[in-house]
Design a protein around this motif. Sequence first.
Motif, PDB file in Angstrom:
ATOM      1  N   GLU A   1       0.834  -1.196   0.000  1.00  0.00           N
ATOM      2  CA  GLU A   1       0.000   0.000   0.000  1.00  0.00           C
ATOM      3  C   GLU A   1       0.872   1.251   0.000  1.00  0.00           C
ATOM      4  N   ARG A   2       0.588   2.116  -0.964  1.00  0.00           N
ATOM      5  CA  ARG A   2       1.336   3.376  -1.065  1.00  0.00           C
ATOM      6  C   ARG A   2       1.205   4.139   0.241  1.00  0.00           C
ATOM      7  N   GLY A   3       2.318   4.603   0.751  1.00  0.00           N
ATOM      8  CA  GLY A   3       2.344   5.354   2.000  1.00  0.00           C
ATOM      9  C   GLY A   3       2.619   4.510   3.235  1.00  0.00           C
ATOM     10  N   HIS A   4       2.666   3.192   3.080  1.00  0.00           N
ATOM     11  CA  HIS A   4       2.840   2.334   4.258  1.00  0.00           C
ATOM     12  C   HIS A   4       4.252   2.465   4.827  1.00  0.00           C
ATOM     13  N   GLU A   5       4.341   2.394   6.141  1.00  0.00           N
ATOM     14  CA  GLU A   5       5.610   2.561   6.858  1.00  0.00           C
ATOM     15  C   GLU A   5       6.625   1.454   6.577  1.00  0.00           C
ATOM     16  N   ALA A   6       6.218   0.373   5.963  1.00  0.00           N
ATOM     17  CA  ALA A   6       7.169  -0.700   5.633  1.00  0.00           C
ATOM     18  C   ALA A   6       8.185  -0.254   4.582  1.00  0.00           C
ATOM     19  N   MET A   7       7.835   0.776   3.828  1.00  0.00           N
ATOM     20  CA  MET A   7       8.719   1.289   2.790  1.00  0.00           C
ATOM     21  C   MET A   7       9.538   2.459   3.337  1.00  0.00           C
ATOM     22  N   PRO A   8      10.737   2.671   2.796  1.00  0.00           N
ATOM     23  CA  PRO A   8      11.528   3.825   3.226  1.00  0.00           C
ATOM     24  C   PRO A   8      10.742   5.123   3.029  1.00  0.00           C
ATOM     25  N   GLU A   9      10.918   6.049   3.935  1.00  0.00           N
ATOM     26  CA  GLU A   9      10.117   7.270   3.949  1.00  0.00           C
ATOM     27  C   GLU A   9      10.127   8.008   2.612  1.00  0.00           C
ATOM     28  N   GLY A  10      11.263   8.141   1.980  1.00  0.00           N
ATOM     29  CA  GLY A  10      11.350   8.876   0.725  1.00  0.00           C
ATOM     30  C   GLY A  10      10.743   8.145  -0.457  1.00  0.00           C
ATOM     31  N   PHE A  11      10.367   6.889  -0.266  1.00  0.00           N
ATOM     32  CA  PHE A  11       9.821   6.067  -1.344  1.00  0.00           C
ATOM     33  C   PHE A  11       8.313   5.869  -1.220  1.00  0.00           C
ATOM     34  N   ARG A  12       7.779   6.010  -0.035  1.00  0.00           N
ATOM     35  CA  ARG A  12       6.395   5.638   0.279  1.00  0.00           C
ATOM     36  C   ARG A  12       5.342   6.254  -0.624  1.00  0.00           C
ATOM     37  N   ALA A  13       5.532   7.483  -1.020  1.00  0.00           N
ATOM     38  CA  ALA A  13       4.508   8.191  -1.786  1.00  0.00           C
ATOM     39  C   ALA A  13       4.748   8.141  -3.295  1.00  0.00           C
ATOM     40  N   GLN A  14       5.762   7.418  -3.722  1.00  0.00           N
ATOM     41  CA  GLN A  14       6.080   7.356  -5.152  1.00  0.00           C
ATOM     42  C   GLN A  14       4.910   6.811  -5.957  1.00  0.00           C
ATOM     43  N   GLU A  15       4.696   7.384  -7.131  1.00  0.00           N
ATOM     44  CA  GLU A  15       3.724   6.834  -8.070  1.00  0.00           C
ATOM     45  C   GLU A  15       4.363   5.632  -8.753  1.00  0.00           C
ATOM     46  N   THR A  16       3.565   4.621  -9.017  1.00  0.00           N
ATOM     47  CA  THR A  16       4.072   3.471  -9.761  1.00  0.00           C
ATOM     48  C   THR A  16       4.080   3.868 -11.228  1.00  0.00           C
ATOM     49  N   GLY A  17       5.240   3.924 -11.819  1.00  0.00           N
ATOM     50  CA  GLY A  17       5.360   4.310 -13.216  1.00  0.00           C
ATOM     51  C   GLY A  17       6.707   3.884 -13.760  1.00  0.00           C
ATOM     52  N   GLY A  18       6.779   3.818 -15.053  1.00  0.00           N
ATOM     53  CA  GLY A  18       8.023   3.418 -15.682  1.00  0.00           C
ATOM     54  C   GLY A  18       8.340   1.944 -15.473  1.00  0.00           C
ATOM     55  N   VAL A  19       7.318   1.169 -15.092  1.00  0.00           N
ATOM     56  CA  VAL A  19       7.506  -0.262 -14.854  1.00  0.00           C
ATOM     57  C   VAL A  19       6.727  -1.027 -15.908  1.00  0.00           C
ATOM     58  N   LEU A  20       7.367  -2.007 -16.514  1.00  0.00           N
ATOM     59  CA  LEU A  20       6.715  -2.874 -17.466  1.00  0.00           C
ATOM     60  C   LEU A  20       6.938  -4.312 -17.022  1.00  0.00           C
ATOM     61  N   LEU A  21       5.860  -5.057 -16.888  1.00  0.00           N
ATOM     62  CA  LEU A  21       5.958  -6.488 -16.630  1.00  0.00           C
ATOM     63  C   LEU A  21       5.698  -7.202 -17.942  1.00  0.00           C
ATOM     64  N   GLY A  22       6.546  -8.135 -18.296  1.00  0.00           N
ATOM     65  CA  GLY A  22       6.382  -8.883 -19.529  1.00  0.00           C
ATOM     66  C   GLY A  22       6.044 -10.328 -19.250  1.00  0.00           C
ATOM     67  N   PHE A  23       5.032 -10.826 -19.953  1.00  0.00           N
ATOM     68  CA  PHE A  23       4.636 -12.219 -19.846  1.00  0.00           C
ATOM     69  C   PHE A  23       4.763 -12.861 -21.220  1.00  0.00           C
ATOM     70  N   LEU A  24       5.673 -13.794 -21.352  1.00  0.00           N
ATOM     71  CA  LEU A  24       5.875 -14.516 -22.601  1.00  0.00           C
ATOM     72  C   LEU A  24       4.886 -15.671 -22.649  1.00  0.00           C
ATOM     73  N   VAL A  25       4.102 -15.747 -23.725  1.00  0.00           N
ATOM     74  CA  VAL A  25       3.065 -16.761 -23.877  1.00  0.00           C
ATOM     75  C   VAL A  25       3.237 -17.474 -25.222  1.00  0.00           C
ATOM     76  N   THR A  26       2.486 -18.540 -25.402  1.00  0.00           N
ATOM     77  CA  THR A  26       2.574 -19.272 -26.668  1.00  0.00           C
ATOM     78  C   THR A  26       1.611 -18.739 -27.717  1.00  0.00           C
ATOM     79  N   ASP A  27       0.547 -18.036 -27.296  1.00  0.00           N
ATOM     80  CA  ASP A  27      -0.434 -17.522 -28.252  1.00  0.00           C
ATOM     81  C   ASP A  27      -0.972 -16.174 -27.760  1.00  0.00           C
ATOM     82  N   ALA A  28      -0.311 -15.103 -28.166  1.00  0.00           N
ATOM     83  CA  ALA A  28      -0.697 -13.764 -27.710  1.00  0.00           C
ATOM     84  C   ALA A  28      -2.094 -13.385 -28.193  1.00  0.00           C
ATOM     85  N   ALA A  29      -2.474 -13.797 -29.401  1.00  0.00           N
ATOM     86  CA  ALA A  29      -3.810 -13.462 -29.914  1.00  0.00           C
ATOM     87  C   ALA A  29      -4.895 -14.084 -29.040  1.00  0.00           C
TER      88      ALA A  29
END
Length: 137
Positions: free
Chosen positions: A54-82
């Motif tokens: 959860e954004r803002g949670h104390e488990a994350m370093p203070e300077g990171f907690r409020a960061q927007e999730t961006g610039g991240v791409l997850l790739g899933f390789l599959v056998t049939d994209a269509a």
Amino acid sequence: MRFTKLGTALLTDDVTASTRFYVDHFGFRPLAELGWYASLQHPQHPEYTLDFVERGHEAMPEGFRAQETGGVLLGFLVTDAAAEEAALRAKGVSIAEPLRDEPWGQRRFNVWGPEGTLIEVLQNIDPDPDWMAAQGL
């Protein structure tokens, strides 16, 4: 460096929505769900975890907690994209970029995860020989 496991943790405003999205549409299974944190694993890849904090949670370093999730791409390789694009469309998932063939040998499309992660679903196809030659490959 030697490590025994690889994982990705993403900040999200709604841990439950992110968890459900990857469980419902990509086949992940919850390992832990704590409200502010969830850890997912895919049965075909037990050595990899996809976690949400959860954004803002104390488990994350203070300077990171409020960061927007961006610039991240997850790739899933599959056998049939269509087929995967059709299945996601049938479930009502909005397609960010429709299915396309790339000259370098990929058939792919993109969707957005609820936390702002771009997800690329791709399969390997034969590259265009003219394109390869033009690249010196």
